[in-house]
Design an enzyme around this catalytic site. Sequence first.
Site, short mmCIF file in Angstrom:
data_model
loop_
_atom_site.label_atom_id
_atom_site.label_comp_id
_atom_site.label_asym_id
_atom_site.label_seq_id
_atom_site.Cartn_x
_atom_site.Cartn_y
_atom_site.Cartn_z
N LYS A 17 72.52 -8.65 32.02
CA LYS A 17 72.53 -9.09 30.63
C LYS A 17 73.50 -8.52 29.60
CE LYS A 17 68.10 -7.25 30.40
NZ LYS A 17 67.91 -6.74 31.88
N THR A 18 73.79 -7.08 30.06
CA THR A 18 74.85 -6.51 29.24
C THR A 18 76.23 -7.12 29.70
OG1 THR A 18 73.78 -4.37 29.33
CG2 THR A 18 75.77 -4.20 28.53
N ASP A 58 70.19 -3.68 22.73
CA ASP A 58 69.56 -3.56 24.16
C ASP A 58 68.02 -3.01 23.72
OD1 ASP A 58 69.39 -3.60 26.82
OD2 ASP A 58 70.43 -1.95 27.21
N THR A 111 63.64 -6.60 28.50
CA THR A 111 63.18 -6.39 29.84
C THR A 111 61.67 -7.08 29.57
OG1 THR A 111 62.48 -4.18 29.40
CG2 THR A 111 64.35 -4.63 30.92
N ARG A 152 72.73 -4.50 40.06
CA ARG A 152 72.97 -3.21 39.90
C ARG A 152 72.63 -2.12 41.03
NH1 ARG A 152 70.29 -1.35 34.88
NH2 ARG A 152 72.18 -1.84 33.79
P1 ADP Z 1 71.48 -5.35 32.58
O1 ADP Z 1 72.18 -5.24 31.41
O2 ADP Z 1 70.60 -6.62 32.96
O3 ADP Z 1 70.47 -4.05 32.82
P2 ADP Z 1 74.01 -5.23 33.61
O4 ADP Z 1 74.74 -6.25 32.79
O5 ADP Z 1 74.34 -3.76 33.07
O6 ADP Z 1 72.69 -5.43 33.58
O7 ADP Z 1 74.46 -5.05 35.10
C1 ADP Z 1 74.46 -3.81 35.95
C2 ADP Z 1 75.58 -4.05 36.70
O8 ADP Z 1 75.46 -5.06 37.73
C3 ADP Z 1 77.03 -3.90 36.42
O9 ADP Z 1 77.55 -3.08 36.91
C4 ADP Z 1 77.47 -5.34 36.67
O10 ADP Z 1 78.92 -5.37 37.12
C5 ADP Z 1 76.53 -5.82 37.74
N1 ADP Z 1 76.09 -7.44 37.52
C6 ADP Z 1 75.28 -7.64 37.05
N2 ADP Z 1 75.27 -9.10 37.17
C7 ADP Z 1 76.27 -9.45 37.83
C8 ADP Z 1 76.69 -10.68 38.45
N3 ADP Z 1 76.31 -12.04 38.04
N4 ADP Z 1 77.89 -10.54 39.21
C9 ADP Z 1 78.56 -9.47 39.19
N5 ADP Z 1 78.40 -8.46 39.10
C10 ADP Z 1 77.03 -8.45 38.32
#
Ligand code: ADP
Length: 327
Positions: A60-61, A105, A154, A213
Amino acid sequence: NNEIITPDKEFEQKLRPSRFEDFTGQDKIRERLELFVQAARQREDVLDHVLLSGPPGLGKTTLSYILADAMDAGIKCTSGPVIDKPADLAGLLTSLERGDVLFIDEIHRMQRSVEEYLYSAMEDFVIDIVIDQGPNARSVRLNIQPFTLIGATTRAGMLSAPMRSRFGLVNRLDYYDAATLAIIIKRSAKILNVEIENDGAMEIASRSRGTPRIANNLLRRARDYAQVKADNIITAELADKALNLLDIDDDGLEEMDKRILSCIINKFGGGPVGINSMSVSVGEESDTIEEVYEPYLIQEGYLQRTAQGRVATARAYAKFGLVPPEK
Ligand code: ADP
């Protein structure tokens, strides 16, 4: 073991793709967002507000940064629980330039007063601020620059209906399949400068509970193992050993997953059990159980959520070599 679920920011930043091309999986969402960006750019418009929901670690981030970058816009990040009062939000909102992204977030954990304050900002790009104090206090309406709110949550179900309705685009991210995670792992390995065989990537991928992650973090641990115990090459066998050392089993379940299942089976006769009793019993916060552990256990068919509470499935019993009792 919580480090696997929440790694350090620097490591995460390094592996975060910054363009759509490098974002693997979630094809439909990616396609939709790319189109959305292109359309807004053609109209020289500001991108409409976007809501991204789904379990932690699914991107998401990352998508929010990619969206800001694709719009050639700046991005400011905050999180629902840290915004104490509307005034904090006003400061942020007035600092935005036209087209900037405001990433919030855990938007479902925003206070109601802050949330309501956000409505007029999202809808008409105006906010009310109170100036002066005491009997002279009065409210003035202020225009802010048109911006894009990207909310991440979430728990989409916990977002209020008025909040939800103010997003032009609502996307739910799902767990990744192992083949897609293997591609992400290989890309990360390249960035980290570590050699990994296809089978090694697949072994890690299939034990990463569908989450990039976690995949990246397990890769990091496998790299340590390879460095100390082997010639810096991650094979399937090596990955297996490294993950066993971390108590991550063949199905990708870790200690807490097993504690949750075992608790329902052994202490509560298979359920149904309420979230609070379970939380006390396994020693983990109920929010974490609901946001991090349960969604995966449900998706994999170990757990069911009923109106009466959580119930262990036949698959959960089988996990411990047990047979479910006759009902
Ligand atoms: P969320 O915000 O949903 O908790 P993040 O965007 O922070 O998740 O992602 C967590 C980690 O996973 C980051 O380091 C990111 O590089 C990796 N990641 C997430 N989705 C992908 C994707 N589709 N392709 C490559 N890396 C990803």
